[in-house]
Design a protein around this motif. Sequence first.
Motif, PDB file in Angstrom:
ATOM      1  N   GLY A  16     -12.082  26.085  48.607  1.00  0.00           N
ATOM      2  CA  GLY A  16     -11.099  26.627  49.544  1.00  0.00           C
ATOM      3  C   GLY A  16      -9.684  26.207  49.175  1.00  0.00           C
ATOM      4  N   ALA A  17      -9.510  24.930  48.818  1.00  0.00           N
ATOM      5  CA  ALA A  17      -8.180  24.444  48.419  1.00  0.00           C
ATOM      6  C   ALA A  17      -7.730  25.107  47.120  1.00  0.00           C
ATOM      7  CB  ALA A  17      -8.201  22.927  48.263  1.00  0.00           C
ATOM      8  N   THR A  18      -8.646  25.273  46.197  1.00  0.00           N
ATOM      9  CA  THR A  18      -8.321  25.931  44.939  1.00  0.00           C
ATOM     10  C   THR A  18      -7.946  27.391  45.174  1.00  0.00           C
ATOM     11  OG1 THR A  18      -9.818  24.451  43.770  1.00  0.00           O
ATOM     12  CG2 THR A  18      -9.193  26.447  42.631  1.00  0.00           C
ATOM     13  N   GLY A  19      -8.701  28.075  46.027  1.00  0.00           N
ATOM     14  CA  GLY A  19      -8.379  29.454  46.360  1.00  0.00           C
ATOM     15  C   GLY A  19      -7.014  29.575  47.020  1.00  0.00           C
ATOM     16  N   ALA A  20      -6.678  28.613  47.898  1.00  0.00           N
ATOM     17  CA  ALA A  20      -5.369  28.630  48.564  1.00  0.00           C
ATOM     18  C   ALA A  20      -4.245  28.427  47.549  1.00  0.00           C
ATOM     19  CB  ALA A  20      -5.315  27.551  49.644  1.00  0.00           C
ATOM     20  N   TYR A  21      -4.431  27.511  46.606  1.00  0.00           N
ATOM     21  CA  TYR A  21      -3.401  27.302  45.579  1.00  0.00           C
ATOM     22  C   TYR A  21      -3.242  28.552  44.719  1.00  0.00           C
ATOM     23  CZ  TYR A  21      -0.756  25.678  41.641  1.00  0.00           C
ATOM     24  OH  TYR A  21       0.193  25.582  40.663  1.00  0.00           O
ATOM     25  N   CYS A  22      -4.352  29.172  44.358  1.00  0.00           N
ATOM     26  CA  CYS A  22      -4.278  30.393  43.553  1.00  0.00           C
ATOM     27  C   CYS A  22      -3.572  31.499  44.327  1.00  0.00           C
ATOM     28  CB  CYS A  22      -5.670  30.839  43.130  1.00  0.00           C
ATOM     29  SG  CYS A  22      -6.440  29.728  41.935  1.00  0.00           S
ATOM     30  N   LEU A  23      -3.779  31.546  45.632  1.00  0.00           N
ATOM     31  CA  LEU A  23      -3.082  32.524  46.453  1.00  0.00           C
ATOM     32  C   LEU A  23      -1.572  32.275  46.432  1.00  0.00           C
ATOM     33  CD1 LEU A  23      -3.928  34.921  48.170  1.00  0.00           C
ATOM     34  CD2 LEU A  23      -3.961  33.410  50.144  1.00  0.00           C
ATOM     35  N   LEU A  24      -1.165  31.011  46.436  1.00  0.00           N
ATOM     36  CA  LEU A  24       0.256  30.686  46.307  1.00  0.00           C
ATOM     37  C   LEU A  24       0.817  31.126  44.960  1.00  0.00           C
ATOM     38  CD1 LEU A  24       0.495  27.102  47.858  1.00  0.00           C
ATOM     39  CD2 LEU A  24       1.465  29.224  48.771  1.00  0.00           C
ATOM     40  N   ARG A  25       0.007  31.040  43.913  1.00  0.00           N
ATOM     41  CA  ARG A  25       0.447  31.422  42.572  1.00  0.00           C
ATOM     42  C   ARG A  25       0.681  32.923  42.444  1.00  0.00           C
ATOM     43  NH1 ARG A  25      -4.112  29.951  39.456  1.00  0.00           N
ATOM     44  NH2 ARG A  25      -3.257  31.362  37.915  1.00  0.00           N
ATOM     45  N   THR A  26       0.157  33.714  43.372  1.00  0.00           N
ATOM     46  CA  THR A  26       0.339  35.170  43.282  1.00  0.00           C
ATOM     47  C   THR A  26       1.780  35.583  43.559  1.00  0.00           C
ATOM     48  OG1 THR A  26      -0.248  35.556  45.612  1.00  0.00           O
ATOM     49  CG2 THR A  26      -2.039  35.632  43.989  1.00  0.00           C
ATOM     50  N   ARG A  27       2.613  34.671  44.031  1.00  0.00           N
ATOM     51  CA  ARG A  27       4.010  35.001  44.322  1.00  0.00           C
ATOM     52  C   ARG A  27       4.916  34.829  43.117  1.00  0.00           C
ATOM     53  NH1 ARG A  27       5.388  31.440  49.419  1.00  0.00           N
ATOM     54  NH2 ARG A  27       5.063  29.907  47.789  1.00  0.00           N
ATOM     55  N   ASP A  28       4.510  34.082  42.105  1.00  0.00           N
ATOM     56  CA  ASP A  28       5.354  33.763  40.956  1.00  0.00           C
ATOM     57  C   ASP A  28       4.743  34.309  39.672  1.00  0.00           C
ATOM     58  OD1 ASP A  28       6.971  32.305  42.676  1.00  0.00           O
ATOM     59  OD2 ASP A  28       5.962  30.413  42.247  1.00  0.00           O
ATOM     60  N   GLY A  29       5.562  34.368  38.640  1.00  0.00           N
ATOM     61  CA  GLY A  29       5.086  34.716  37.310  1.00  0.00           C
ATOM     62  C   GLY A  29       5.117  36.202  37.032  1.00  0.00           C
ATOM     63  N   THR A  30       4.562  36.540  35.873  1.00  0.00           N
ATOM     64  CA  THR A  30       4.497  37.935  35.450  1.00  0.00           C
ATOM     65  C   THR A  30       3.393  38.652  36.220  1.00  0.00           C
ATOM     66  OG1 THR A  30       2.891  37.489  33.710  1.00  0.00           O
ATOM     67  CG2 THR A  30       5.232  37.266  33.113  1.00  0.00           C
ATOM     68  N   GLU A  31       3.357  39.963  36.098  1.00  0.00           N
ATOM     69  CA  GLU A  31       2.313  40.733  36.775  1.00  0.00           C
ATOM     70  C   GLU A  31       0.928  40.305  36.281  1.00  0.00           C
ATOM     71  OE1 GLU A  31       0.115  43.004  39.162  1.00  0.00           O
ATOM     72  OE2 GLU A  31       2.245  42.583  39.381  1.00  0.00           O
ATOM     73  N   ARG A  32       0.794  40.025  35.014  1.00  0.00           N
ATOM     74  CA  ARG A  32      -0.487  39.597  34.457  1.00  0.00           C
ATOM     75  C   ARG A  32      -0.925  38.253  35.058  1.00  0.00           C
ATOM     76  NH1 ARG A  32      -1.653  39.223  27.995  1.00  0.00           N
ATOM     77  NH2 ARG A  32      -3.861  38.777  28.142  1.00  0.00           N
TER      78      ARG A  32
END
Length: 196
Positions: A16-32
Amino acid sequence: MHGPALSGWLLMVLCGATGAYCLLRTRDGTERERRSARAEALMGFGMAAMAVPTALLTLPARTWVLYAAVFGAASLHAVVRARDGGHHLHHLVGSLAMVYMAVAMAPGASHAADGAHSGHGAGAAGGVPVLTGVFLTYYALYVLRSAGRLIPAPLPAGPPLGGSTDVLAGPGGRPELALACRLAMGTAMFAMLLTL
């Protein structure tokens, strides 16, 4: 998930914590990178939901069909994206492993396994031992490779090459955290496969 309740709780919190962090990562970076983070968030939350201890909640039989359908669709999406390279082949293997675990953990699967192996003293979990072994081998190698990539390389003496000492801000600015999340999910997947 079959197995002790404590391991289920720990896996549920970790995923759950890993999924939440990955969800935060969807706001930054390239589209890929965002697309990869979305797939990893789905995997993290799916694994967390699958690891809920039965002492807390007994899932209805249709839940396993829903898991298989969601991760079957994720597998098809990964097949389409695999031609782009990157991390999509790993997402494909992970989605297929989730479909496999959902089918193996469905209420009727344990009875089929008991009937097929009643002379061998089989446990209550379902699954095909050879296929489980293939997934376990893949995740063992993946975890070892990911752990090796987290070992820091020696830094050259002197100031940084770019002349700047700033660290990128935001959750996407730390690639080692993304790698650590992938390592955590790979380890959790290995642990979940061991229970089959």
